[in-house]
Write a protein that holds these residues in place. Structure first.
Motif, PDB file in Angstrom:
ATOM      1  N   ASP A  43       0.827  -1.214   0.000  1.00 52.45           N
ATOM      2  CA  ASP A  43       0.000   0.000   0.000  1.00 52.45           C
ATOM      3  C   ASP A  43       0.857   1.259   0.000  1.00 52.45           C
ATOM      4  O   ASP A  43       0.782   2.099   0.895  1.00 52.45           O
ATOM      5  N   LYS A  44       1.694   1.393  -1.032  1.00 48.42           N
ATOM      6  CA  LYS A  44       2.531   2.581  -1.149  1.00 48.42           C
ATOM      7  C   LYS A  44       1.664   3.796  -1.433  1.00 48.42           C
ATOM      8  O   LYS A  44       0.579   3.695  -1.985  1.00 48.42           O
ATOM      9  N   ASP A  45       2.191   4.920  -1.076  1.00 47.20           N
ATOM     10  CA  ASP A  45       1.542   6.179  -1.383  1.00 47.20           C
ATOM     11  C   ASP A  45       1.495   6.305  -2.909  1.00 47.20           C
ATOM     12  O   ASP A  45       2.529   6.197  -3.571  1.00 47.20           O
ATOM     13  N   PRO A  46       0.334   6.544  -3.493  1.00 47.20           N
ATOM     14  CA  PRO A  46       0.231   6.612  -4.954  1.00 47.20           C
ATOM     15  C   PRO A  46       1.121   7.700  -5.555  1.00 47.20           C
ATOM     16  O   PRO A  46       1.672   7.523  -6.635  1.00 47.20           O
ATOM     17  N   MET A  47       1.273   8.814  -4.860  1.00 46.24           N
ATOM     18  CA  MET A  47       2.133   9.889  -5.365  1.00 46.24           C
ATOM     19  C   MET A  47       3.588   9.437  -5.410  1.00 46.24           C
ATOM     20  O   MET A  47       4.289   9.687  -6.382  1.00 46.24           O
ATOM     21  N   LEU A  48       4.001   8.752  -4.350  1.00 45.97           N
ATOM     22  CA  LEU A  48       5.377   8.268  -4.300  1.00 45.97           C
ATOM     23  C   LEU A  48       5.600   7.213  -5.372  1.00 45.97           C
ATOM     24  O   LEU A  48       6.634   7.225  -6.054  1.00 45.97           O
TER      25      LEU A  48
END
Length: 142
Positions: A43-48
């Protein structure tokens, strides 16, 4: 098998032996694919994730990457100087290490030389003492 698993969990401090109802795979029985998916999809940050993907794509295109470097040459100049200084320091360290190795080799040669000389002196002393003892005993018998 479920009973053995419950016993293992109990020994490991798992407490209750109720099956885990979370979405995470069971690390004991899950396939390698399930584990890999779990590890890779944290669940990585979508922006990152988007930034990382764009940066990776940019690096794959050598012309674009080199163009970006050339555009930012003024900003990267201090970094270039630091890298040059580090390279000089590394060269100096290698030269000093080489001198130490040469000095160590000379010292070992010196140690070997004096060891052989000391051994020769001791062997001569042993021979002299043995001759004196033999001659001394031989003269007493006569």
């Amino acid at each position: 098998e479920e009973k053995l698993r419950a016993e293992r969990l109990g020994r490991l401090g798992g407490g209750d032996s109720a099956p885990d109802t979370s979405n995470e795979p069971d690390w004991f029985t899950a396939s390698e694919e399930d584990i890999a998916n779990e590890v890779l999809n944290n669940d990585k940050d979508p922006m990152l994730a988007s930034f990382e993907k764009n940066r990776f794509q940019t690096q794959l295109s050598a012309d674009d990457w080199n163009a970006q470097i050339m555009e930012n040459e003024d900003e990267l100049a201090p970094l270039s100087m630091v890298m040059k200084r580090l390279a000089i320091l590394e060269d100096e360290k290698n030269a000093a290490d080489k001198l130490l190795e040469e000095e160590y080799q000379r010292r070992m040669d010196n140690e070997d030389k004096y060891y052989l000389e000391k051994r020769k002196v001791l062997e001569e002393a042993i021979t002299d003492i043995q001759e004196e003892v033999y001659m001394g005993k031989g003269s007493k018998v006569e």
